[in-house]
Design a protein around this motif. Structure first.
Motif, PDB file in Angstrom:
ATOM      1  N   PHE A  16      50.279  37.008  44.458  1.00  0.00           N
ATOM      2  CA  PHE A  16      48.933  37.126  43.900  1.00  0.00           C
ATOM      3  C   PHE A  16      48.288  35.747  43.717  1.00  0.00           C
ATOM      4  CE2 PHE A  16      50.700  41.120  41.668  1.00  0.00           C
ATOM      5  CZ  PHE A  16      50.504  41.879  42.811  1.00  0.00           C
ATOM      6  N   LEU A  17      49.081  34.769  43.295  1.00  0.00           N
ATOM      7  CA  LEU A  17      48.554  33.412  43.131  1.00  0.00           C
ATOM      8  C   LEU A  17      48.094  32.832  44.464  1.00  0.00           C
ATOM      9  CD1 LEU A  17      51.114  31.893  40.603  1.00  0.00           C
ATOM     10  CD2 LEU A  17      48.651  32.070  40.239  1.00  0.00           C
ATOM     11  N   SER A  18      48.863  33.060  45.519  1.00  0.00           N
ATOM     12  CA  SER A  18      48.475  32.564  46.841  1.00  0.00           C
ATOM     13  C   SER A  18      47.138  33.154  47.276  1.00  0.00           C
ATOM     14  CB  SER A  18      49.553  32.895  47.869  1.00  0.00           C
ATOM     15  OG  SER A  18      50.762  32.224  47.578  1.00  0.00           O
ATOM     16  N   ASP A  19      46.956  34.448  47.045  1.00  0.00           N
ATOM     17  CA  ASP A  19      45.685  35.086  47.382  1.00  0.00           C
ATOM     18  C   ASP A  19      44.536  34.496  46.575  1.00  0.00           C
ATOM     19  OD1 ASP A  19      46.918  36.675  49.214  1.00  0.00           O
ATOM     20  OD2 ASP A  19      46.683  38.551  48.100  1.00  0.00           O
ATOM     21  N   LEU A  20      44.757  34.257  45.290  1.00  0.00           N
ATOM     22  CA  LEU A  20      43.707  33.695  44.433  1.00  0.00           C
ATOM     23  C   LEU A  20      43.231  32.343  44.937  1.00  0.00           C
ATOM     24  CD1 LEU A  20      44.656  34.269  40.683  1.00  0.00           C
ATOM     25  CD2 LEU A  20      42.756  35.279  41.922  1.00  0.00           C
ATOM     26  N   ARG A  21      44.147  31.535  45.446  1.00  0.00           N
ATOM     27  CA  ARG A  21      43.813  30.174  45.849  1.00  0.00           C
ATOM     28  C   ARG A  21      43.193  30.096  47.243  1.00  0.00           C
ATOM     29  NH1 ARG A  21      46.596  26.425  42.456  1.00  0.00           N
ATOM     30  NH2 ARG A  21      48.458  27.236  41.409  1.00  0.00           N
ATOM     31  N   ASP A  22      43.395  31.086  48.073  1.00  0.00           N
ATOM     32  CA  ASP A  22      42.991  31.053  49.480  1.00  0.00           C
ATOM     33  C   ASP A  22      41.462  31.155  49.596  1.00  0.00           C
ATOM     34  OD1 ASP A  22      42.347  31.950  52.197  1.00  0.00           O
ATOM     35  OD2 ASP A  22      44.511  32.232  52.435  1.00  0.00           O
ATOM     36  N   ARG A  33      39.015  39.511  41.609  1.00  0.00           N
ATOM     37  CA  ARG A  33      39.119  40.058  40.249  1.00  0.00           C
ATOM     38  C   ARG A  33      40.385  40.897  40.092  1.00  0.00           C
ATOM     39  NH1 ARG A  33      33.602  41.164  41.243  1.00  0.00           N
ATOM     40  NH2 ARG A  33      34.084  43.379  41.520  1.00  0.00           N
ATOM     41  N   LYS A  34      40.721  41.673  41.127  1.00  0.00           N
ATOM     42  CA  LYS A  34      41.914  42.527  41.040  1.00  0.00           C
ATOM     43  C   LYS A  34      43.175  41.682  40.930  1.00  0.00           C
ATOM     44  CE  LYS A  34      43.976  46.462  40.874  1.00  0.00           C
ATOM     45  NZ  LYS A  34      43.774  47.356  39.711  1.00  0.00           N
ATOM     46  N   ASN A  35      43.239  40.580  41.665  1.00  0.00           N
ATOM     47  CA  ASN A  35      44.412  39.713  41.555  1.00  0.00           C
ATOM     48  C   ASN A  35      44.494  39.065  40.185  1.00  0.00           C
ATOM     49  OD1 ASN A  35      45.725  40.087  44.058  1.00  0.00           O
ATOM     50  ND2 ASN A  35      44.259  38.767  45.089  1.00  0.00           N
ATOM     51  N   MET A  36      43.351  38.699  39.610  1.00  0.00           N
ATOM     52  CA  MET A  36      43.335  38.197  38.235  1.00  0.00           C
ATOM     53  C   MET A  36      43.894  39.250  37.282  1.00  0.00           C
ATOM     54  SD  MET A  36      42.319  35.192  37.268  1.00  0.00           S
ATOM     55  CE  MET A  36      41.506  33.734  37.928  1.00  0.00           C
ATOM     56  N   GLU A  37      43.441  40.479  37.465  1.00  0.00           N
ATOM     57  CA  GLU A  37      43.901  41.581  36.622  1.00  0.00           C
ATOM     58  C   GLU A  37      45.403  41.793  36.769  1.00  0.00           C
ATOM     59  OE1 GLU A  37      43.083  46.398  36.275  1.00  0.00           O
ATOM     60  OE2 GLU A  37      41.579  45.097  37.212  1.00  0.00           O
ATOM     61  N   ARG A  38      45.897  41.758  38.002  1.00  0.00           N
ATOM     62  CA  ARG A  38      47.334  41.943  38.241  1.00  0.00           C
ATOM     63  C   ARG A  38      48.147  40.845  37.569  1.00  0.00           C
ATOM     64  NH1 ARG A  38      46.829  42.914  44.753  1.00  0.00           N
ATOM     65  NH2 ARG A  38      46.967  45.197  44.786  1.00  0.00           N
ATOM     66  N   ILE A  39      47.672  39.609  37.666  1.00  0.00           N
ATOM     67  CA  ILE A  39      48.397  38.510  37.021  1.00  0.00           C
ATOM     68  C   ILE A  39      48.372  38.679  35.510  1.00  0.00           C
ATOM     69  CG2 ILE A  39      48.366  36.010  36.613  1.00  0.00           C
ATOM     70  CD1 ILE A  39      47.436  35.704  39.530  1.00  0.00           C
ATOM     71  N   PRO A 137      41.528  32.192  32.395  1.00  0.00           N
ATOM     72  CA  PRO A 137      42.283  31.872  33.609  1.00  0.00           C
ATOM     73  C   PRO A 137      42.678  30.407  33.759  1.00  0.00           C
ATOM     74  CG  PRO A 137      40.456  33.311  34.141  1.00  0.00           C
ATOM     75  CD  PRO A 137      40.273  32.893  32.718  1.00  0.00           C
ATOM     76  N   MET A 138      41.769  29.490  33.390  1.00  0.00           N
ATOM     77  CA  MET A 138      41.979  28.085  33.709  1.00  0.00           C
ATOM     78  C   MET A 138      42.259  27.265  32.449  1.00  0.00           C
ATOM     79  SD  MET A 138      41.543  28.708  36.833  1.00  0.00           S
ATOM     80  CE  MET A 138      41.627  27.121  37.659  1.00  0.00           C
ATOM     81  N   ASP A 207      36.109  27.661  40.741  1.00  0.00           N
ATOM     82  CA  ASP A 207      35.522  28.189  39.503  1.00  0.00           C
ATOM     83  C   ASP A 207      35.823  29.680  39.405  1.00  0.00           C
ATOM     84  OD1 ASP A 207      33.524  29.418  37.697  1.00  0.00           O
ATOM     85  OD2 ASP A 207      32.690  27.395  37.598  1.00  0.00           O
ATOM     86  N   ALA A 208      36.709  30.051  38.505  1.00  0.00           N
ATOM     87  CA  ALA A 208      37.144  31.452  38.402  1.00  0.00           C
ATOM     88  C   ALA A 208      36.002  32.377  38.024  1.00  0.00           C
ATOM     89  CB  ALA A 208      38.286  31.565  37.384  1.00  0.00           C
ATOM     90  N   GLY A 209      35.080  31.899  37.191  1.00  0.00           N
ATOM     91  CA  GLY A 209      33.942  32.724  36.808  1.00  0.00           C
ATOM     92  C   GLY A 209      33.020  32.995  37.976  1.00  0.00           C
ATOM     93  N   ASP A 210      32.687  31.957  38.756  1.00  0.00           N
ATOM     94  CA  ASP A 210      31.821  32.134  39.923  1.00  0.00           C
ATOM     95  C   ASP A 210      32.482  33.015  40.971  1.00  0.00           C
ATOM     96  OD1 ASP A 210      30.042  30.488  38.660  1.00  0.00           O
ATOM     97  OD2 ASP A 210      30.165  28.851  40.113  1.00  0.00           O
ATOM     98  N   LEU A 211      33.778  32.812  41.193  1.00  0.00           N
ATOM     99  CA  LEU A 211      34.479  33.593  42.200  1.00  0.00           C
ATOM    100  C   LEU A 211      34.588  35.064  41.801  1.00  0.00           C
ATOM    101  CD1 LEU A 211      37.252  30.990  43.064  1.00  0.00           C
ATOM    102  CD2 LEU A 211      35.466  31.806  44.618  1.00  0.00           C
TER     103      LEU A 211
END
Length: 219
Positions: A16-22, A33-39, A137-138, A207-211
């Motif tokens: 999930f972290l790899s997907d978030l960063r890509d 957002r779903k990956n954030m939720e999963r984490i 998140p950050m 930026d986690a909020g913008d993304l």
């Protein structure tokens, strides 16, 4: 402060972290957002291992089962706006928890790199003798977590404090060690290399909020 760094060990969390960063996968806001939720769910699961539990008897269709349930009054506090999806992950697992919401954002001075943390909104139940879970998140400088906690101190003294982040820095962790209660527990999915000259996490994820929710006008 006790720090739990989850990505030190291999698990689906790293996927999930790899997907978030890509930067390519990030174009899909719903997936981000779903990956954030999963984490958030994975952080909640690991955190739950440290809670106090009570024993009880449950009536099944075929008999009585002696089992356990969480015996803590939980309050999940999400920091607007980036923390909303992460907050939902925790709420998926701690569905009976009370909830708090607070806004904390960087207000830059005269378009420079220097900034203050502004708090403009707080909705929170009493925290007296409860377990506070503060999520964002950050964990960059750590100043947003510090400001948020100081703002909610007025609504009671929690029995336990947990801070949860997806990506942190050594500098931010050190700041929390110096400013939050010594018995605070930090749960961070991964710890990155450093802050850059603008106090952004490197390599981070952006930026986690913008993304999650789209670009915003700068204050």
């Amino acid at each position: 402060m006790e720090t739990h760094h989850l990505a030190k060990n291999n698990s689906v969390l790293k996927h999930f972290l790899s997907d978030l960063r890509d930067i390519n996968i990030q174009q899909d806001r719903m997936r981000f957002r779903k990956n954030m939720e999963r984490i958030g769910e994975l952080l909640a699961y690991e955190m739950s291992k440290t809670f106090v539990y009570k024993t009880l008897e449950v009536q099944t269709p075929l008999g009585i089962k002696h089992t356990h349930q969480i015996n803590e009054e939980l309050v999940i506090c999400g920091i607007f706006r980036a923390g909303l999806a992460l907050h939902q992950g925790f709420l998926n697992y701690f569905d009976q928890a009370d909830n708090a919401f607070i806004s904390a954002y960087r207000k830059h001075r005269d378009h420079s790199n220097a900034f203050d943390i502004e708090i403009e909104y707080l909705a929170c139940p009493s925290l007296e003798n409860k377990t506070l879970i503060l999520v964002d998140p950050m964990l960059a400088t750590g100043r947003s977590f510090e400001a948020a906690y100081k703002a909610i101190e007025s609504v009671g003294a929690p029995k336990n404090i947990h801070v949860a982040a997806v990506v942190g820095t050594p500098e931010g962790i050190k700041h929390l060690e110096n400013t939050l209660r010594p018995d605070t527990k930090l749960w961070v999915a991964d710890i990155d290399e450093k802050l850059n000259e603008k106090d952004y996490i490197v390599p981070g994820l952006g930026d986690a909020g913008d993304l999650s929710y789209g670009a915003k006008l700068q204050h």
